[in-house]
Motif scaffolding. Sequence first.
Motif, PDB file in Angstrom:
ATOM      1  N   LEU A 112       0.836  -1.203   0.000  1.00 54.97           N
ATOM      2  CA  LEU A 112       0.000   0.000   0.000  1.00 54.97           C
ATOM      3  C   LEU A 112       0.873   1.257   0.000  1.00 54.97           C
ATOM      4  CD1 LEU A 112      -3.047   0.371   0.024  1.00 54.97           C
ATOM      5  CD2 LEU A 112      -3.005   0.192   2.526  1.00 54.97           C
ATOM      6  N   LEU A 113       1.926   1.207   0.796  1.00 57.66           N
ATOM      7  CA  LEU A 113       2.850   2.342   0.837  1.00 57.66           C
ATOM      8  C   LEU A 113       3.523   2.534  -0.521  1.00 57.66           C
ATOM      9  CD1 LEU A 113       4.384   4.511   2.525  1.00 57.66           C
ATOM     10  CD2 LEU A 113       6.111   2.754   2.941  1.00 57.66           C
ATOM     11  N   ALA A 114       3.995   1.429  -1.106  1.00 57.62           N
ATOM     12  CA  ALA A 114       4.718   1.525  -2.381  1.00 57.62           C
ATOM     13  C   ALA A 114       3.819   2.112  -3.471  1.00 57.62           C
ATOM     14  CB  ALA A 114       5.234   0.149  -2.801  1.00 57.62           C
ATOM     15  N   GLN A 115       2.543   1.795  -3.440  1.00 57.88           N
ATOM     16  CA  GLN A 115       1.631   2.319  -4.471  1.00 57.88           C
ATOM     17  C   GLN A 115       1.208   3.762  -4.197  1.00 57.88           C
ATOM     18  OE1 GLN A 115      -1.579  -0.125  -5.984  1.00 57.88           O
ATOM     19  NE2 GLN A 115      -0.629  -1.990  -5.222  1.00 57.88           N
ATOM     20  N   SER A 116       1.157   4.136  -2.922  1.00 59.75           N
ATOM     21  CA  SER A 116       0.620   5.451  -2.571  1.00 59.75           C
ATOM     22  C   SER A 116       1.687   6.550  -2.523  1.00 59.75           C
ATOM     23  CB  SER A 116      -0.072   5.381  -1.200  1.00 59.75           C
ATOM     24  OG  SER A 116      -1.046   4.359  -1.207  1.00 59.75           O
ATOM     25  N   LEU A 117       2.905   6.170  -2.168  1.00 63.58           N
ATOM     26  CA  LEU A 117       3.963   7.170  -1.993  1.00 63.58           C
ATOM     27  C   LEU A 117       4.209   8.023  -3.251  1.00 63.58           C
ATOM     28  CD1 LEU A 117       5.983   8.245   0.094  1.00 63.58           C
ATOM     29  CD2 LEU A 117       7.578   6.441  -0.629  1.00 63.58           C
ATOM     30  N   PRO A 118       4.229   7.426  -4.444  1.00 65.25           N
ATOM     31  CA  PRO A 118       4.450   8.273  -5.634  1.00 65.25           C
ATOM     32  C   PRO A 118       3.372   9.351  -5.807  1.00 65.25           C
ATOM     33  CG  PRO A 118       4.719   5.949  -6.189  1.00 65.25           C
ATOM     34  CD  PRO A 118       4.163   5.993  -4.789  1.00 65.25           C
ATOM     35  N   ARG A 119       2.166   9.063  -5.365  1.00 65.41           N
ATOM     36  CA  ARG A 119       1.096  10.075  -5.486  1.00 65.41           C
ATOM     37  C   ARG A 119       1.387  11.241  -4.533  1.00 65.41           C
ATOM     38  NH1 ARG A 119      -2.074   5.153  -6.506  1.00 65.41           N
ATOM     39  NH2 ARG A 119      -2.431   4.704  -4.309  1.00 65.41           N
ATOM     40  N   ALA A 120       1.832  10.915  -3.323  1.00 66.66           N
ATOM     41  CA  ALA A 120       2.174  11.992  -2.382  1.00 66.66           C
ATOM     42  C   ALA A 120       3.375  12.785  -2.890  1.00 66.66           C
ATOM     43  CB  ALA A 120       2.455  11.400  -1.006  1.00 66.66           C
ATOM     44  N   ARG A 121       4.328  12.077  -3.495  1.00 65.99           N
ATOM     45  CA  ARG A 121       5.499  12.767  -4.057  1.00 65.99           C
ATOM     46  C   ARG A 121       5.081  13.733  -5.162  1.00 65.99           C
ATOM     47  NH1 ARG A 121      10.254  10.546  -2.247  1.00 65.99           N
ATOM     48  NH2 ARG A 121      10.309   8.276  -2.109  1.00 65.99           N
ATOM     49  N   ALA A 122       4.110  13.325  -5.975  1.00 62.51           N
ATOM     50  CA  ALA A 122       3.642  14.201  -7.062  1.00 62.51           C
ATOM     51  C   ALA A 122       3.049  15.481  -6.476  1.00 62.51           C
ATOM     52  CB  ALA A 122       2.617  13.476  -7.924  1.00 62.51           C
ATOM     53  N   LEU A 123       2.289  15.351  -5.401  1.00 53.95           N
ATOM     54  CA  LEU A 123       1.697  16.540  -4.787  1.00 53.95           C
ATOM     55  C   LEU A 123       2.772  17.420  -4.158  1.00 53.95           C
ATOM     56  CD1 LEU A 123      -1.549  14.965  -3.317  1.00 53.95           C
ATOM     57  CD2 LEU A 123      -1.398  16.649  -5.150  1.00 53.95           C
ATOM     58  N   LEU A 124       3.750  16.795  -3.520  1.00 54.88           N
ATOM     59  CA  LEU A 124       4.872  17.564  -2.949  1.00 54.88           C
ATOM     60  C   LEU A 124       5.582  18.349  -4.052  1.00 54.88           C
ATOM     61  CD1 LEU A 124       7.069  18.332  -0.862  1.00 54.88           C
ATOM     62  CD2 LEU A 124       8.021  16.025  -1.121  1.00 54.88           C
ATOM     63  N   ALA A 125       5.838  17.690  -5.171  1.00 57.18           N
ATOM     64  CA  ALA A 125       6.513  18.378  -6.285  1.00 57.18           C
ATOM     65  C   ALA A 125       5.668  19.539  -6.793  1.00 57.18           C
ATOM     66  CB  ALA A 125       6.776  17.391  -7.425  1.00 57.18           C
ATOM     67  N   ASP A 126       4.386  19.486  -6.548  1.00 62.26           N
ATOM     68  CA  ASP A 126       3.463  20.528  -6.973  1.00 62.26           C
ATOM     69  C   ASP A 126       3.328  21.630  -5.910  1.00 62.26           C
ATOM     70  OD1 ASP A 126       1.846  20.856  -9.401  1.00 62.26           O
ATOM     71  OD2 ASP A 126       0.148  21.008  -8.031  1.00 62.26           O
ATOM     72  N   GLY A 127       4.142  21.560  -4.865  1.00 62.52           N
ATOM     73  CA  GLY A 127       4.166  22.643  -3.885  1.00 62.52           C
ATOM     74  C   GLY A 127       3.486  22.342  -2.562  1.00 62.52           C
ATOM     75  N   VAL A 128       3.028  21.110  -2.380  1.00 62.83           N
ATOM     76  CA  VAL A 128       2.227  20.765  -1.198  1.00 62.83           C
ATOM     77  C   VAL A 128       3.115  20.286  -0.052  1.00 62.83           C
ATOM     78  CG1 VAL A 128       0.478  19.153  -0.318  1.00 62.83           C
ATOM     79  CG2 VAL A 128       0.204  20.184  -2.583  1.00 62.83           C
ATOM     80  N   ALA A 129       2.989  20.915   1.119  1.00 62.49           N
ATOM     81  CA  ALA A 129       3.731  20.471   2.301  1.00 62.49           C
ATOM     82  C   ALA A 129       2.807  20.021   3.431  1.00 62.49           C
ATOM     83  CB  ALA A 129       4.667  21.567   2.803  1.00 62.49           C
ATOM     84  N   THR A 130       1.494  20.186   3.247  1.00 65.86           N
ATOM     85  CA  THR A 130       0.521  19.649   4.206  1.00 65.86           C
ATOM     86  C   THR A 130      -0.579  18.967   3.399  1.00 65.86           C
ATOM     87  OG1 THR A 130       0.922  21.421   5.794  1.00 65.86           O
ATOM     88  CG2 THR A 130      -1.115  20.165   6.066  1.00 65.86           C
ATOM     89  N   LEU A 131      -0.867  17.740   3.823  1.00 68.71           N
ATOM     90  CA  LEU A 131      -1.712  16.872   3.025  1.00 68.71           C
ATOM     91  C   LEU A 131      -2.677  16.178   3.957  1.00 68.71           C
ATOM     92  CD1 LEU A 131      -1.755  15.489   0.237  1.00 68.71           C
ATOM     93  CD2 LEU A 131       0.140  14.084   1.008  1.00 68.71           C
ATOM     94  N   GLU A 132      -3.964  16.197   3.622  1.00 67.11           N
ATOM     95  CA  GLU A 132      -4.913  15.383   4.372  1.00 67.11           C
ATOM     96  C   GLU A 132      -5.089  14.077   3.618  1.00 67.11           C
ATOM     97  OE1 GLU A 132      -9.342  14.317   5.289  1.00 67.11           O
ATOM     98  OE2 GLU A 132      -8.233  14.487   3.407  1.00 67.11           O
ATOM     99  N   ILE A 133      -5.117  12.971   4.350  1.00 64.35           N
ATOM    100  CA  ILE A 133      -5.322  11.656   3.721  1.00 64.35           C
ATOM    101  C   ILE A 133      -6.407  10.922   4.509  1.00 64.35           C
ATOM    102  CG2 ILE A 133      -4.317   9.449   3.081  1.00 64.35           C
ATOM    103  CD1 ILE A 133      -1.586  10.770   2.876  1.00 64.35           C
ATOM    104  N   LYS A 134      -7.403  10.421   3.775  1.00 65.44           N
ATOM    105  CA  LYS A 134      -8.513   9.706   4.405  1.00 65.44           C
ATOM    106  C   LYS A 134      -8.314   8.204   4.283  1.00 65.44           C
ATOM    107  CE  LYS A 134     -11.520  13.323   2.607  1.00 65.44           C
ATOM    108  NZ  LYS A 134     -11.676  14.158   3.791  1.00 65.44           N
ATOM    109  N   SER A 135      -8.815   7.474   5.256  1.00 67.56           N
ATOM    110  CA  SER A 135      -8.970   6.027   5.082  1.00 67.56           C
ATOM    111  C   SER A 135     -10.275   5.827   4.310  1.00 67.56           C
ATOM    112  CB  SER A 135      -9.001   5.340   6.446  1.00 67.56           C
ATOM    113  OG  SER A 135     -10.190   5.694   7.148  1.00 67.56           O
ATOM    114  N   GLY A 136     -10.895   4.658   4.388  1.00 68.68           N
ATOM    115  CA  GLY A 136     -12.187   4.506   3.744  1.00 68.68           C
ATOM    116  C   GLY A 136     -12.208   3.494   2.622  1.00 68.68           C
ATOM    117  N   TYR A 137     -11.051   2.845   2.372  1.00 63.49           N
ATOM    118  CA  TYR A 137     -11.035   1.740   1.414  1.00 63.49           C
ATOM    119  C   TYR A 137     -10.715   0.416   2.104  1.00 63.49           C
ATOM    120  CZ  TYR A 137     -11.064   5.228  -2.348  1.00 63.49           C
ATOM    121  OH  TYR A 137     -11.405   6.254  -3.199  1.00 63.49           O
ATOM    122  N   GLY A 138     -10.772   0.427   3.434  1.00 65.46           N
ATOM    123  CA  GLY A 138     -10.602  -0.815   4.183  1.00 65.46           C
ATOM    124  C   GLY A 138     -11.965  -1.304   4.652  1.00 65.46           C
TER     125      GLY A 138
END
Length: 412
Positions: A120-146
């Motif tokens: 799950l981490l390996a699949q999700s981390l690149p998405r967070a990296r993309a947002l960071l590269a776009d200027g994001v330093a604070t990110l809300e992340i929801k559960s809800g697929y478990g």
Amino acid sequence: MPRFDALIRDCRACTLAPGQGWGLIDDAVIGWCDGLLAFVGPREQLPGEAVGADTRVYPGNGALVTPALIDCHTHLVFAGERVAEFEQRLEGASYAQIAQAGGGINATVLATRAASEDQLLAQSLPRARALLADGVATLEIKSGYGLELEAELRMLRVARRIADILGISVRTTFLGAHAVPPEYRGQPDDYINRLCSHMLPAVAASGLADAVDAFCEGIGFTPAQTRRVFARAGELGLPVKLHADQLSDLGGAALLAACKGLSADHLEYSNAEGVRALAQADCVAVLLPGAFHCLRETRKPPVADLRAHGVAIAVATDCNPGTSPLLSLRLAMALACNTFGLTALEAVLGTTANAAHALGLADRGRLLPGLRADLALWDIAHPAALAYWLGGAGAIQVFSAGEPRLGNSVCG
Ligand code: DI6
Ligand code: FE
């Protein structure tokens, strides 16, 4: 004035100081110590004693510096993707039809349950990296697929690990009331019983969730079920937010306001009474133009009414595999301007100061002494350009609590 740990010189600051519009400062210096801003002002006002021999000096090279961006609504931790559903929707199937046929959110639930924490981490981390590269330093992340305790906790742990790995802030939200899981099909009240009696207390005890969210919708949960979840969250001391009035008007905005929640999100079908209630309760309206765009929705959120009532407006990606596979907060801003009619300043405030407000964070979102040194550097002449380009180069560098977080050599 304390001695700075670090400063950026030769830059243009967009402070967003209250009441000052963009709050632009030419030939600015931005200095901080212990991760908090100590000085944001014109170079000639820089107090000499603030700069010592050990102060790190970052050359801004004329960059525009804004508060680092804040994405206050994402579902970016999940396994798999839903490209086949995208193709079905292109052929005319609706989101609700796909959900009723067992696809939609439940398809991602099956994939997420089957994934280990590391997968799950390996699949999700690149998405967070993309947002960071776009200027994001604070990110809300929801559960809800478990949608069962262990898998929900696993998602929340992955969200916390993303924060540690990238060195940025992640606020976690428990979204157990996202959909009725397959084993409770046709028995939503039984699932809500389980959620309130077992899952919510365990999630609260784990310390892995900062807030609680629900999907109040025909294909989600009723207002009565949502109120039960919120009442339990309140007992456990967790703030609430809501997916409100996205596909139909169930009075979600007013419900959220009555519970003194942080934010009501989506709002395409919100009524006038809901908008008034948000204003009175000081709740933030979070607009999610990515989902609007992908669902080819035609009903727009009541922006003029929100403005007229002085409701703070935020803008977020809603990054998720079904309705908003969006990995750029700047693109969300552009969509909010071009589709919903926000001004560029509203869009930038919506991803900085007002997004912080939507997360209950008072320590970031503007460039003011005392706030966190969360900064984004851009190769643009004016901050309105953040909402102008559709794609293209992201941030030059992003600082979180005064530390450079993009793995490049610029200001690093
Ligand atoms: N509303 C949305 O737009 C997302 N969740 C929600 O409650 C969609 C999530 C998904 O389709 O996977
Ligand atoms: Fe969402």
